[in-house]
Design an enzyme around this catalytic site. Structure first.
Site, PDB file in Angstrom:
ATOM      1  N   CYS A  82       0.846  -1.194   0.000  1.00  0.00           N
ATOM      2  CA  CYS A  82       0.000   0.000   0.000  1.00  0.00           C
ATOM      3  C   CYS A  82       0.880   1.243   0.000  1.00  0.00           C
ATOM      4  CB  CYS A  82      -0.901  -0.001   1.234  1.00  0.00           C
ATOM      5  SG  CYS A  82      -1.883   1.505   1.390  1.00  0.00           S
ATOM      6  N   CYS A  85       0.372   3.121   3.489  1.00  0.00           N
ATOM      7  CA  CYS A  85       0.758   2.588   4.802  1.00  0.00           C
ATOM      8  C   CYS A  85       1.757   1.431   4.752  1.00  0.00           C
ATOM      9  CB  CYS A  85      -0.485   2.174   5.600  1.00  0.00           C
ATOM     10  SG  CYS A  85      -1.232   0.615   5.067  1.00  0.00           S
ATOM     11  N   CYS A 131      -7.227  -1.034   0.817  1.00  0.00           N
ATOM     12  CA  CYS A 131      -6.294  -1.522   1.834  1.00  0.00           C
ATOM     13  C   CYS A 131      -7.079  -1.733   3.133  1.00  0.00           C
ATOM     14  CB  CYS A 131      -5.185  -0.495   2.043  1.00  0.00           C
ATOM     15  SG  CYS A 131      -4.130  -0.853   3.465  1.00  0.00           S
ATOM     16  N   CYS A 134      -5.507   0.957   6.061  1.00  0.00           N
ATOM     17  CA  CYS A 134      -5.708   2.414   6.059  1.00  0.00           C
ATOM     18  C   CYS A 134      -6.944   2.822   5.266  1.00  0.00           C
ATOM     19  CB  CYS A 134      -4.467   3.124   5.513  1.00  0.00           C
ATOM     20  SG  CYS A 134      -4.239   2.947   3.739  1.00  0.00           S
ATOM     21  N   CYS A 154      -7.852  -5.453 -10.393  1.00  0.00           N
ATOM     22  CA  CYS A 154      -7.418  -4.396 -11.304  1.00  0.00           C
ATOM     23  C   CYS A 154      -7.058  -3.172 -10.454  1.00  0.00           C
ATOM     24  CB  CYS A 154      -8.546  -4.075 -12.272  1.00  0.00           C
ATOM     25  SG  CYS A 154      -8.121  -2.859 -13.516  1.00  0.00           S
TER      26      CYS A 154
HETATM   27 ZN   LIG Z   1      -2.841   1.079   3.424  1.00  0.00          ZN
END
Ligand SMILES: [Zn+2]
Length: 168
Positions: A82, A85, A131, A134, A154
């Site tokens: 991510c 984060c 995610c 976060c 995707c």
């Molecule tokens: Zn994240």
């Protein structure tokens, strides 16, 4: 990482034309927590940590133009984390060539690391993917992927950072 011209987006909302693409790599290692503990920050905090393009996609569920990101054609071995984060999201082993111009995977590293929502933005239901730690928007998942899952995650390049295998 190369910058690209966003002039084609000049008419789009939110002033995308002034936004830069992707900042330098920020995560040297991927984070594989046993338990996902949510990270909550204010819009101002996120805005101070992300580029405008990252903010537009991750926090406002925007979509980068296909074939413009820096990861759709990345063939290196490593981990996609991510951008906001550092949570490990996808392994290069599950990445495949979808032809869409967005980085595509058939499975996340752990199902607990990604969350899903239903998105009706285009007038029909799509499954939004974010995610799990976060809440940053990553992209969508579609049921037209390859074996073994039949899924196509995707994703937006700008929502992720890439950690090469040697650095793991
Ligand atoms: Zn994240």
């Amino acid at each position: 990482m190369s910058l690209f011209a966003l002039s084609c987006n000049a008419q789009s909302k939110k002033g995308v034309q002034e936004k830069q693409n992707v900042s330098e790599q920020v995560y040297d290692t991927a984070d594989y927590p046993d338990e996902v503990v949510p990270i909550v920050k204010s819009a101002d905090e996120w805005a101070s940590e992300l580029t405008k393009m990252e903010y537009y996609v991750l926090r406002e569920a925007g979509t980068e133009r296909s074939f413009t990101g820096d990861l759709w054609d990345n063939k290196k071995e490593g981990t996609y984390v991510c951008r906001a984060c550092g949570l490990a999201l996808f392994d290069s082993e599950t990445k495949y060539k979808s032809g869409t111009g967005w980085p595509s995977f058939y499975a996340p590293i752990k199902s607990e690391y990604v969350g899903e929502d239903t998105d009706y933005k285009l007038g029909y239901a799509r499954t939004e993917v974010h995610c799990a730690r976060c809440g940053g928007h990553l992209g969508h998942v579609f049921p037209d992927g390859p074996k073994p899952t039949g899924l196509r995650y995707c994703m937006n390049s700008v929502s992720m950072d890439f950690v090469p295998k040697e650095d793991n």
